[in-house]
Structures are given as structure tokens and as C-alpha cells.
Design a protein around this motif. Structure first.
Motif, PDB file in Angstrom:
ATOM      1  N   VAL A 116       8.879 113.736 134.273  1.00 42.70           N
ATOM      2  CA  VAL A 116       8.533 112.806 133.294  1.00 42.70           C
ATOM      3  C   VAL A 116       9.934 112.575 132.136  1.00 42.70           C
ATOM      4  O   VAL A 116      10.059 111.420 132.174  1.00 42.70           O
ATOM      5  CB  VAL A 116       7.257 113.079 132.442  1.00 42.70           C
ATOM      6  CG1 VAL A 116       7.123 112.368 131.287  1.00 42.70           C
ATOM      7  CG2 VAL A 116       6.030 113.491 133.343  1.00 42.70           C
ATOM      8  N   SER A 117      10.465 113.799 131.758  1.00 44.42           N
ATOM      9  CA  SER A 117      11.613 113.495 130.981  1.00 44.42           C
ATOM     10  C   SER A 117      12.693 112.870 131.681  1.00 44.42           C
ATOM     11  O   SER A 117      13.473 112.386 131.106  1.00 44.42           O
ATOM     12  CB  SER A 117      11.894 114.950 130.498  1.00 44.42           C
ATOM     13  OG  SER A 117      11.155 115.487 129.745  1.00 44.42           O
ATOM     14  N   LEU A 118      12.928 113.168 133.063  1.00 39.80           N
ATOM     15  CA  LEU A 118      14.085 112.504 133.774  1.00 39.80           C
ATOM     16  C   LEU A 118      13.843 111.284 133.809  1.00 39.80           C
ATOM     17  O   LEU A 118      14.728 110.557 133.660  1.00 39.80           O
ATOM     18  CB  LEU A 118      14.065 113.368 135.030  1.00 39.80           C
ATOM     19  CG  LEU A 118      15.176 112.640 135.990  1.00 39.80           C
ATOM     20  CD1 LEU A 118      16.280 112.553 135.515  1.00 39.80           C
ATOM     21  CD2 LEU A 118      14.859 113.119 137.572  1.00 39.80           C
ATOM     22  N   VAL A 119      12.444 110.808 134.073  1.00 40.53           N
ATOM     23  CA  VAL A 119      12.277 109.225 134.253  1.00 40.53           C
ATOM     24  C   VAL A 119      12.485 108.469 132.837  1.00 40.53           C
ATOM     25  O   VAL A 119      13.130 107.347 132.872  1.00 40.53           O
ATOM     26  CB  VAL A 119      10.881 108.860 134.734  1.00 40.53           C
ATOM     27  CG1 VAL A 119      10.703 107.437 134.737  1.00 40.53           C
ATOM     28  CG2 VAL A 119      10.772 109.469 136.214  1.00 40.53           C
ATOM     29  N   GLU A 139       2.340 112.668 138.185  1.00 41.61           N
ATOM     30  CA  GLU A 139       2.356 112.815 136.605  1.00 41.61           C
ATOM     31  C   GLU A 139       2.379 111.440 135.951  1.00 41.61           C
ATOM     32  O   GLU A 139       3.118 110.476 136.780  1.00 41.61           O
ATOM     33  CB  GLU A 139       3.450 113.526 136.196  1.00 41.61           C
ATOM     34  CG  GLU A 139       3.260 114.845 136.825  1.00 41.61           C
ATOM     35  CD  GLU A 139       4.482 115.976 136.112  1.00 41.61           C
ATOM     36  OE1 GLU A 139       4.693 115.974 134.747  1.00 41.61           O
ATOM     37  OE2 GLU A 139       5.346 116.466 136.700  1.00 41.61           O
ATOM     38  N   VAL A 140       1.931 111.247 134.905  1.00 42.67           N
ATOM     39  CA  VAL A 140       1.517 110.045 134.331  1.00 42.67           C
ATOM     40  C   VAL A 140       2.709 109.904 132.915  1.00 42.67           C
ATOM     41  O   VAL A 140       2.760 110.871 132.550  1.00 42.67           O
ATOM     42  CB  VAL A 140       0.387 109.603 133.704  1.00 42.67           C
ATOM     43  CG1 VAL A 140       0.263 108.430 132.925  1.00 42.67           C
ATOM     44  CG2 VAL A 140      -0.504 109.575 134.909  1.00 42.67           C
ATOM     45  N   VAL A 141       3.718 108.945 132.929  1.00 41.29           N
ATOM     46  CA  VAL A 141       4.483 108.755 132.027  1.00 41.29           C
ATOM     47  C   VAL A 141       4.134 107.412 131.249  1.00 41.29           C
ATOM     48  O   VAL A 141       4.010 106.365 131.904  1.00 41.29           O
ATOM     49  CB  VAL A 141       5.970 108.702 132.545  1.00 41.29           C
ATOM     50  CG1 VAL A 141       6.083 107.533 133.621  1.00 41.29           C
ATOM     51  CG2 VAL A 141       7.005 108.450 131.563  1.00 41.29           C
ATOM     52  N   ALA A 193       2.286 106.098 137.040  1.00 46.75           N
ATOM     53  CA  ALA A 193       2.167 107.471 137.880  1.00 46.75           C
ATOM     54  C   ALA A 193       3.389 107.439 138.499  1.00 46.75           C
ATOM     55  O   ALA A 193       3.560 106.730 139.501  1.00 46.75           O
ATOM     56  CB  ALA A 193       0.642 107.248 138.627  1.00 46.75           C
ATOM     57  N   ILE A 194       3.736 108.763 138.724  1.00 47.76           N
ATOM     58  CA  ILE A 194       5.014 109.038 139.604  1.00 47.76           C
ATOM     59  C   ILE A 194       4.596 109.601 140.774  1.00 47.76           C
ATOM     60  O   ILE A 194       4.028 110.851 140.731  1.00 47.76           O
ATOM     61  CB  ILE A 194       5.941 110.000 138.726  1.00 47.76           C
ATOM     62  CG1 ILE A 194       6.523 109.468 137.284  1.00 47.76           C
ATOM     63  CG2 ILE A 194       7.039 110.236 139.597  1.00 47.76           C
ATOM     64  CD1 ILE A 194       7.163 110.571 136.477  1.00 47.76           C
ATOM     65  N   GLN A 195       4.505 108.774 141.880  1.00 51.40           N
ATOM     66  CA  GLN A 195       3.793 109.350 143.099  1.00 51.40           C
ATOM     67  C   GLN A 195       4.890 109.904 143.872  1.00 51.40           C
ATOM     68  O   GLN A 195       4.484 110.846 144.862  1.00 51.40           O
ATOM     69  CB  GLN A 195       3.432 107.929 143.870  1.00 51.40           C
ATOM     70  CG  GLN A 195       2.336 107.324 143.233  1.00 51.40           C
ATOM     71  CD  GLN A 195       0.955 107.649 142.846  1.00 51.40           C
ATOM     72  OE1 GLN A 195       0.817 108.652 143.469  1.00 51.40           O
ATOM     73  NE2 GLN A 195       0.188 107.066 142.104  1.00 51.40           N
TER      74      GLN A 195
END
Length: 610
Positions: free
Chosen positions: A528-531, A479-481, A514-516
Motif C-alpha cells: 500500500v505504501s509502495l503504490v 489490500e485496499v488503498v 484493491a491491489i490484486q
């Protein structure tokens, strides 16, 4: 007896004034850029080195100053904005006190190059600690070029208490954002240590917001507009689904000036009552236009606290405008009455005999492991089926089934001699999905299940951070943040700690990551919200102390991953929470100081039932 009261020298008075006006490098940026806006510039360039400790440069193409004005601008209370006291109630400029430039010059080394359009040659003025070092003609473009070097060089105590470069740069960018948002008609650039951070072209208000915070925010913005005789309100608010726990972009502007106003903030939040969870924050960018005589900005040197003559009516107008925006533009599913080509939906007829429910025929005696030709699966011969007595092969291998949450799969050893849970009952009762109740030697123990799990996870994550042993789990679809440049500065500082927890983020450029991979045990959580919340927490706490970063990240992650209120638990799960809680270093309070448990003593119970 000699007189003891004396006038302070101008240099000392300027240093005292600088204590309120110039608190950190961000204050210098704010004052110089606001002066450039007042000068009518349509291009402003800001450059900082070492987060403003070494140098701050602001270049504009405004009207500039003459040789005399350049010298006089550094005198206390010298200003071109007002002439008499009544002008304070008709302010249309950002500055008006005449304190900014002398305050900067009192605690730094300043070089000013400026020229007016009517002059053929400009002037260069050098000042150090309120003393003019030199003034000479110079060739320069129309406008002003301020170079502020060695901030607080003559006030070592003030320089000593500056935060880390990352923290000061974050404050500079926050001050910069407040000015560029409300001035989309001006082009801005921002460079830090020679690296371009912002390059903002002239545009409209909505496009300026998108340029600052990324394209994704555009789809969450709802326009707000209200025009009354009392005030004019324009801007944007976020959709209910854009609410965040932390880090929401919230800005109020009045007559082109940023302000903080908790009362108006409550009006915006009230419009979202029952639309967003309690505690979530809605992003908003709202501009007020009011008559200058109806507000008072001359309250604090920072000019962010502003008094309104008609606060309560404006509060009502603001809340109504936001409610209208949310109600008008919120997505509501429409009813489609066009039935051409659509399948027929049968209408209930009470007189028609009900159709029997379908039945499934199966053989309850069927066992695929029995050697019977009648039940041999299709495609298998009699010899390929399982032999008789296959059950003996699995004797002794039966194990207790693991629960859904990984936190209960490994039970840490319980501390011995713990008086609180001596002779603890093995049976537990869950009250309203929130509290675990169990009998102990001294009475009835009531445990908040969410807070207990926060404490357990917090200590586990802190051990992972200290030992760098966080287990990662690769995600199938990364997912992309998206982060703003100010948030990217914070992210770069906390990236080693996040990697220690088990996160893996890849820089894709333009503030996109990008969250790998994520830490094990975060199934079902919006990553995404957590990061975003973790970065926002680190920004609030500051990124100057590594231990504070670790605690903030561990607490933010623990809150997100902990068992929520309302989740039904089995007796084994409750037993696991109790045992792990009393293996923690602090069983009574969460990391942020909230109580976890309460012991209702036996004597209290007996007294209540007398």
C-alpha cells in the motif's frame, strides 16, 4: 529629437500583469473562488472543461454586484477590499489588489451574470481580450456566475506551454483543495467534463479533511491547539505511523489563507524527531489566527508567501503544541495491576534448587529409508518402505541451493573486457552491512550495496516497462488503498505503466482500489505504501511525458525493492550483485545521480601506508 517613452495601452498592461497573476487555468480557479468566498457565499460550484482550456465556470450565491460594479470590477486596481494604504495592514479578505479580474479578461473571453438581492433583474457582461463586447439586463439568481472561455486565446505562446490536460487538472484540484479545506462552512462542488469529482457539504474542519481524503485518514489525526496572546493555533497533525516518504498532505493556513512556510514546516518535523525515519513526511492541517497587522501578505501576486513579525516565538509555540499533541494522544500501553483471576507468575528464589532442563530422547542411528522392522513407520508395512540403494536414484540431480532473493537466482552474463573488474577477486568482504569491498586489478573497489541493487532493479524494471513483460504475482488477500480525487487523476494516467510492471488494481469506487497482483520479487514490502509513493512520485514529476512516468515508476519501485543498508549478505550474493551491476548500462551512478562505487587505487593505498 522625438520622445521615445510612452504609456502602454491598458490591454497591453493587463496582459503583462496577467503573466504574473494568471499563470495557468488553476490560477483562474483560485482567483474566482477566493472572490466568491469574499462575497459571503455559502455555496460555490466549479465546472471545468478540458482542464480549463475550453471553459471554466464558477457560480456562487454571494452578495452579487450592481450593473456599475460589474463593469468597474474589470478595471485595473478597482477593488472593494481596501480604500487606503493603511488597509493593507488590516486585511481580512482573500483579495485586495484589484488585479485578478482584469488579468483574466486580458487573456480570455469572459461572461459575467450577476445580481444583488436588492435588484429585481441582473446584468450580463461580455468581455474579450479586455474589450467590452456587450452588456445587457438578464434574469439570474442572486450571486455571480463567471464563465471564462478560451484561456490564452490571444497569447498563443502561453497556451502552447500549458501541460497536458491531466497535469493541468491536477494543478486545478490542488488549488481547489487549498481553498475548500480552510472553508468548511461553505458547500462546494467540482465537476470536470460533466463528471462530479467533489461534492462537499457544510461541516467542521475535521470532517472536511475526511471528506477530501477518505475515512482512513481520520484515525491518524491528532488535534493541535494553542491559544496565546501572540497567535492562536488549531488543526490536526498525523500520528507517527502515518508518515510517508512522499505524498503527505501538508497545509498551513493563516487567517483563512493558504501559505507556504518552510520555517514552520521545520518546526512540525522537529516535533517528530526520533519518532519517524529521517526523510519521512508527516501530514498536517494547521491554521494560524494572528492579528492582520502582524503579517504581510502583499509580497507576491500569488499571496502564498507571507511574512510574520514574530516568526521565532510562533515557531516555538507551534513546535510545543505539536509535541504536546503527539505526547498526549499517542498510544501508550498501560500497566494493569488487577491480578484477580490471572495466572500466577513464579517469583525467582535464589535458594531454591534449579529444575533440570528437559531432555529429548532420540535415536541418532534412525534412518526411515532402511528396511528394518524395528524402525518401520507406524501405518507402513515392510514392503512399503524405500528399497535399499535409493540414493542412486538421485545421483546427478544435486543443484546449488537458490538464495532468498530472486535477484540472485538468474545471473546475467558479465560484459567482457570491462577494465574496472579485470582480474576481480572471487572473495568479497561486507563492511558494516553497507558496502561490498573486493580487490580488483587497479586496487580496492568499494560498492554501496543498496545503490548497486537500485541500479540493477531499475534497469530490469525499465526493460519490463518497454517490453510490457512484467511478471505478476496474485495476492492471497487483496489490500485496499484509498486515493483522493486529485491522486486518482494521476493514477489513471500511470495505470498502463503500472500494469506493465506487474501491478493489477481494481477500481472499487469512491477512490478505493484493491491491489490484486504485484510484481514478482516484492515479498516483505508494504504494498500500500509502495503504490502511494509511486503515485506521489508521478504527481511530482508530472504526467505529461510517458518516458518520464516510466523512469519515475521504475525508480520508485527499485528503491522499495532494493537490498537495504544493514542486510548481511553471503559471498555468493555479493558476487551476484557485482556481476549484475557490471552488466548494467551505467555502473557508476544510480538513476538519480548518486555514486555507486569508488576505486581506491593501489598507489593511494601505498601512499597512505608510507
Amino acid at each position: 529629437m522625438s520622445d521615445i517613452i510612452q504609456l502602454l495601452p491598458d490591454s497591453v498592461a493587463n496582459q503583462i500583469a496577467a503573466g504574473e497573476v494568471i499563470q495557468r487555468p488553476a490560477s483562474v480557479i483560485k482567483e474566482l473562488v477566493e472572490n466568491a468566498v469574499d462575497a459571503g457565499a455559502d455555496e460555490i460550484h466549479v465546472m471545468v472543461v478540458d482542464a480549463g482550456r475550453t471553459s471554466i465556470q464558477v457560480i456562487d450565491n454571494g452578495k452579487g454586484m450592481s450593473e456599475t460594479d460589474a463593469r468597474l470590477a474589470f478595471e485595473r486596481h478597482a477593488t472593494s477590499k481596501i480604500r487606503k494604504a493603511d488597509d493593507l495592514f488590516a486585511l481580512t479578505t482573500m483579495g485586495f489588489r484589484g488585479e485578478a479580474l482584469p488579468s483574466i479578461a486580458a487573456v480570455a473571453q469572459v461572461e459575467l451574470k450577476t445580481r444583488m438581492e436588492t435588484d429585481e433583474i441582473g446584468t450580463c457582461l461580455s468581455i474579450s481580450a479586455s474589450k467590452v463586447v456587450g452588456q445587457e439586463p438578464v434574469s439570474c439568481p442572486v450571486g455571480s456566475n463567471f464563465m471564462v472561455s478560451n484561456l490564452f486565446f490571444n497569447v498563443p505562446a502561453r497556451r502552447k506551454f500549458l501541460k497536458s490536460n491531466a497535469t493541468e487538472l491536477n494543478n486545478i484540484m490542488a488549488a481547489f483543495e487549498r481553498i475548500v479545506l480552510v472553508n468548511p462552512q461553505i458547500a462546494f462542488t467540482f465537476h470536470s467534463n460533466g463528471v462530479e469529482v467533489y461534492n462537499l457539504r457544510k461541516c467542521g474542519f475535521r470532517q472536511r479533511i475526511v471528506d477530501m481524503y477518505g475515512k482512513k485518514i481520520s484515525q491518524d489525526l491528532l488535534p493541535v491547539e494553542a491559544d496565546t496572546t501572540m497567535c492562536k493555533i488549531t488543526g490536526f497533525v498525523g500520528k507517527p505511523e502515518s508518515a510517508r516518504k512522499k505524498g503527505a498532505h501538508q497545509f498551513f493556513f493563516v487567517n483563512g489563507r493558504f501559505m507556504r512556510h518552510p520555517y514552520f514546516h521545520k518546526a512540525v518535523q522537529s516535533a517528530y524527531e526520533r519518532l519517524v525515519p529521517t526523510g519521512d513526511q508527516i501530514p498536517y492541517f494547521i491554521c494560524f489566527e494572528v492579528r492582520p497587522e502582524d503579517i504581510d501578505v502583499n509580497i507576491h501576486p500569488t499571496k502564498t508567501e507571507i511574512k510574520f513579525d514574530n516568526e521565532q516565538p510562533i515557531w516555538q509555540i507551534l513546535m510545543a503544541a505539536v509535541k504536546e499533541a503527539v505526547g498526549k494522544f499517542n498510544d501508550v500501553p498501560s500497566i494493569d495491576f488487577d491480578t484477580v483471576g490471572k495466572p500466577d507468575i513464579p517469583v525467582f528464589n535464589p535458594f531454591q534448587q534449579a529444575v533440570d532442563m528437559p531432555k529429548v530422547n532420540y535415536d541418532p542411528q534412525y534412518n526411515p529409508f532402511k528396511s528394518s522392522s524395528k524402525h518401520t513407520p507406524k501405518g507402513l508395512s515392510q514392503e512399503q518402505t524405500a528399497p535399499a540403494g535409493w540414493e542412486k536414484l538421485y545421483e546427478g540431480l544435486q543443484q546449488e541451493q537458490p538464495t532468498e532473493s530472486s535477484i540472485f537466482q538468474q545471473q546475467p552474463e558479465q560484459k567482457e573486457g570491462d577494465s574496472l573488474i579485470a582480474e576481480k577477486s572471487p572473495a568479497h568482504y561486507q563492511y558494516k552491512g553497507m558496502y561490498i569491498m573486493t580487490a580488483v586489478k587497479s586496487g580496492l573497489m568499494i560498492v554501496d550495496q543498496h545503490r548497486a541493487h537500485v541500479r540493477i532493479l531499475y534497469e530490469a524494471y525499465m526493460r519490463q516497462l518497454n517490453e510490457r513483460t512484467g511478471d505478476s504475482q496474485k495476492v492471497l488477500f487483496p489490500e485496499v488503498v484509498q486515493f483522493s480525487p486529485a491522486e486518482t487523476v494521476v493514477l489513471q494516467q500511470v495505470m498502463p505503466e503500472m500494469e506493465g510492471l506487474g501491478f493489477e488494481l481494481t477500481d472499487m469506487g469512491g477512490g478505493s482500489y484493491a491491489i490484486q497482483a504485484v510484481p514478482v520479487g516484492l515479498e516483505g514490502i508494504n504494498i500500500v505504501s509502495l503504490v502511494r509513493n509511486m503515485v506521489a512520485t508521478a504527481a511530482e514529476k508530472g504526467v505529461s511525458v510517458a518516458d518520464e512516468i516510466n523512469r519515475s515508476l521504475a525508480l520508485s519501485l527499485a528503491r522499495s525493492a532494493a537490498i537495504p543498508h544493514g542486510q548481511v549478505l553471503g559471498n555468493e550474493e555479493m558476487e551476484g550483485i557485482i556481476n549484475q551491476l557490471f552488466a548494467c548500462g551505467n555502473v557508476n551512478y544510480t538513476p538519480d545521480g548518486k555514486p555507486i562505487l569508488y576505486i581506491l587505487r593501489q598507489q593511494e593505498i601505498e601512499h597512505l601506508l608510507k
